[in-house]
Design a protein around this motif. Structure first.
Motif, PDB file in Angstrom:
ATOM      1  N   ILE A  86      -5.403  -8.685   0.679  1.00  0.00           N
ATOM      2  CA  ILE A  86      -6.494  -9.236  -0.117  1.00  0.00           C
ATOM      3  C   ILE A  86      -5.907  -9.989  -1.304  1.00  0.00           C
ATOM      4  N   GLU A  87      -6.309 -11.226  -1.490  1.00  0.00           N
ATOM      5  CA  GLU A  87      -5.810 -12.001  -2.623  1.00  0.00           C
ATOM      6  C   GLU A  87      -6.272 -11.344  -3.922  1.00  0.00           C
ATOM      7  N   SER A  88      -5.322 -11.168  -4.837  1.00  0.00           N
ATOM      8  CA  SER A  88      -5.601 -10.396  -6.052  1.00  0.00           C
ATOM      9  C   SER A  88      -5.106 -11.146  -7.283  1.00  0.00           C
ATOM     10  N   PRO A  89      -5.564 -10.745  -8.470  1.00  0.00           N
ATOM     11  CA  PRO A  89      -5.124 -11.403  -9.706  1.00  0.00           C
ATOM     12  C   PRO A  89      -3.792 -10.875 -10.222  1.00  0.00           C
ATOM     13  N   TYR A  90      -3.117 -10.028  -9.472  1.00  0.00           N
ATOM     14  CA  TYR A  90      -1.792  -9.527  -9.842  1.00  0.00           C
ATOM     15  C   TYR A  90      -0.888  -9.621  -8.614  1.00  0.00           C
ATOM     16  N   GLU A  91       0.428  -9.524  -8.822  1.00  0.00           N
ATOM     17  CA  GLU A  91       1.391  -9.920  -7.793  1.00  0.00           C
ATOM     18  C   GLU A  91       1.286  -9.113  -6.502  1.00  0.00           C
ATOM     19  N   GLY A  92       1.163  -7.809  -6.616  1.00  0.00           N
ATOM     20  CA  GLY A  92       1.092  -7.009  -5.397  1.00  0.00           C
ATOM     21  C   GLY A  92       0.924  -5.537  -5.711  1.00  0.00           C
ATOM     22  N   MET A  93       0.329  -4.817  -4.769  1.00  0.00           N
ATOM     23  CA  MET A  93       0.173  -3.375  -4.889  1.00  0.00           C
ATOM     24  C   MET A  93      -0.162  -2.822  -3.516  1.00  0.00           C
ATOM     25  N   GLU A  94       0.395  -1.637  -3.230  1.00  0.00           N
ATOM     26  CA  GLU A  94       0.360  -1.082  -1.871  1.00  0.00           C
ATOM     27  C   GLU A  94      -0.888  -0.278  -1.547  1.00  0.00           C
ATOM     28  N   HIS A  95      -2.037  -0.638  -2.080  1.00  0.00           N
ATOM     29  CA  HIS A  95      -3.254   0.125  -1.820  1.00  0.00           C
ATOM     30  C   HIS A  95      -3.428   0.370  -0.323  1.00  0.00           C
ATOM     31  N   GLN A  96      -3.648   1.609   0.007  1.00  0.00           N
ATOM     32  CA  GLN A  96      -3.659   2.059   1.406  1.00  0.00           C
ATOM     33  C   GLN A  96      -4.656   1.264   2.254  1.00  0.00           C
ATOM     34  N   THR A  97      -4.157   0.604   3.278  1.00  0.00           N
ATOM     35  CA  THR A  97      -4.898  -0.251   4.217  1.00  0.00           C
ATOM     36  C   THR A  97      -5.513  -1.481   3.555  1.00  0.00           C
ATOM     37  N   ALA A  98      -5.302  -1.675   2.255  1.00  0.00           N
ATOM     38  CA  ALA A  98      -5.950  -2.776   1.523  1.00  0.00           C
ATOM     39  C   ALA A  98      -4.966  -3.348   0.502  1.00  0.00           C
ATOM     40  N   ILE A  99      -3.880  -3.922   0.988  1.00  0.00           N
ATOM     41  CA  ILE A  99      -2.774  -4.350   0.132  1.00  0.00           C
ATOM     42  C   ILE A  99      -3.185  -5.526  -0.746  1.00  0.00           C
ATOM     43  N   ALA A 100      -2.873  -5.404  -2.039  1.00  0.00           N
ATOM     44  CA  ALA A 100      -3.122  -6.497  -2.979  1.00  0.00           C
ATOM     45  C   ALA A 100      -2.033  -7.545  -2.829  1.00  0.00           C
TER      46      ALA A 100
END
Length: 415
Positions: free
Chosen positions: A137-151
């Motif tokens: 999912i395109e996000s306002p921050y570089e990245g994060m490993e949210h389970q099944t919903a990666i930023a």
């Protein structure tokens, strides 16, 4: 907008029992209300969408255990595209949510997700959330490993000349390390970040070869600070995520373990069988190191104690000793040359080596190789006692497959 709350804690935005040691075993359901025209995305599977009194109501559900900082939602004017992916055990959806102006770039960039997932399934085992799929999912921050919903917020760009987006490679690795396997305390975040970064090293090795993988690892190695141990203090529920050492030094610890074992079949069996036996559970670093000892039948605590529980790197002292000065040294002389017959003379290289800044039981061997014949190597069994190694007169180089400081000495004191 999007939510990311690692270390700050999910309790800053949702009522919850906010500690890594306790995950909701039956997952969670997220219901999000948005203004008309906006889409809300969260963990797990899409359940429903309805319009109620000029508001959009979105419901998502995960039925797997999930740690509190992995709970998230995103709201935006997203367009959605995706496809079905055939994993090693099951078919599952890959879903992508991006802004309309980025769709073309996203369709190109996100193609690599399939290759990344395929590689991790090969090395670690089946994708752990097949029943609920995989999302970027395109996000306002570089990245994060949210389970099944990666930023994803890395701008759809590759990493310094490599045709690879490191955010996709790194955050996807967390679906195995950090999400399916989680730690009970931020002190042990090495299990999350060290394994995810080493997964980057492995992916680069598989995709671009060992030389490129070594350059990639060396580039990151220069960021190690050696200020604090990789494993931090327990029971404070805190970790400074700006501290890069649990990532990079942690990855180099795993790289060094592979070097130390000198048996890729064994190393990858350890990693895969550990994951398979612990997935969907909460673990500790000690649990992993005990597992290594059990699988190998040897005690490697001397290695883990230094690289994970001490801040400073081992120091390797080196000095070339001229033949005419050899008689001044009382260190034991060890013949490592195959073509001198044990005879000392002007046609050999005398190399003084010893480990310092380590415990007495630190026994990491060092491999030297002939650059003109890379397969021709010699193993130097270096200890804290020190020794003089006799090599032939070819040019030899140090194999730096593990992390240490090298100190070139102009003068070496006699023992």
């Amino acid at each position: 907008c999007g939510v990311t709350c690692e270390t700050l804690g999910a309790s800053c935005w949702i009522p919850c029992k906010d500690h890594l040691s306790d995950e909701p075993e039956q997952g969670m359901r997220m219901r999000i209300s948005t203004p008309e025209g906006l889409t809300a995305v969260s963990n797990g599977s899409f359940v429903s969408h309805e319009t109620v009194e000029n508001r959009e109501l979105w419901t998502w559900q995960t039925n797997y255990p999930i740690n509190s900082y992995n709970m998230t939602f995103y709201i935006g004017d997203f367009i959605h595209f995706g496809e079905e992916y055939q994993g090693v055990e099951a078919k599952f959806p890959l879903n992508y949510y991006v802004f309309a102006e980025d769709e073309e770039k996203a369709r190109v960039s996100f193609e690599q997700a399939k290759d990344v997932i395929s590689f991790y399934e090969e090395v670690y085992g089946p994708y752990p959330w097949a029943n609920e799929g995989y999302k970027l999912i395109e996000s306002p921050y570089e990245g994060m490993e949210h389970q099944t919903a990666i930023a994803y917020g890395n701008g759809f760009k590759n990493f310094k000349g490599l045709p690879m987006d490191y955010i996709i490679v790194h955050e996807t690795a967390h679906e195995w390390w950090g999400n399916a396997i989680s730690v009970d305390d931020y002190a042990d975040v090495f299990i999350h970040e060290g394994f995810a970064m080493y997964s980057e090293f492995l992916y680069v090795e598989r995709k671009f070869g060992q030389d490129t993988a070594q350059m990639y690892a060396d580039m990151w190695q220069r960021t190690i600070s050696d200020i604090r141990p990789v494993v931090g203090p327990r029971d404070v529920n805190f970790w400074d995520y700006h501290d890069i050492d649990p990532y990079v030094k942690g990855a180099w610890c795993l790289k060094g373990l592979r070097y130390l074992l000198d048996n890729d079949t064994l190393f990858f069996d350890i990693v895969k069988s550990y994951y398979q036996s612990r997935k969907y559970t909460v673990v500790t670093v000690k649990d992993f190191t005990d597992f290594v000892n059990e699988k190998t039948g040897k005690d490697y605590l001397w290695y883990f104690n230094h690289y994970l529980y001490r801040a400073e790197a081992p120091t390797l002292e080196l000095a070339v000793i001229p033949t005419k000065k050899l008689h001044k040294y009382k260190y034991p002389i060890k013949n490592m040359s195959s073509d001198t017959g044990g005879q000392l003379g002007n046609e050999v290289l005398y190399l003084y080596c010893r480990w310092t800044n380590v415990e007495d039981n630190f026994v990491m061997p060092v491999v030297v190789s002939n650059p003109s014949q890379p397969k021709e190597t010699k193993i130097l069994p270096i200890t804290t006692e020190g020794g003089i190694f006799v090599l032939d007169n070819k040019v030899w180089s140090l194999n730096q497959d593990f992390y240490f400081d090298m100190k070139q000495l102009k003068k070496v004191k006699t023992k």
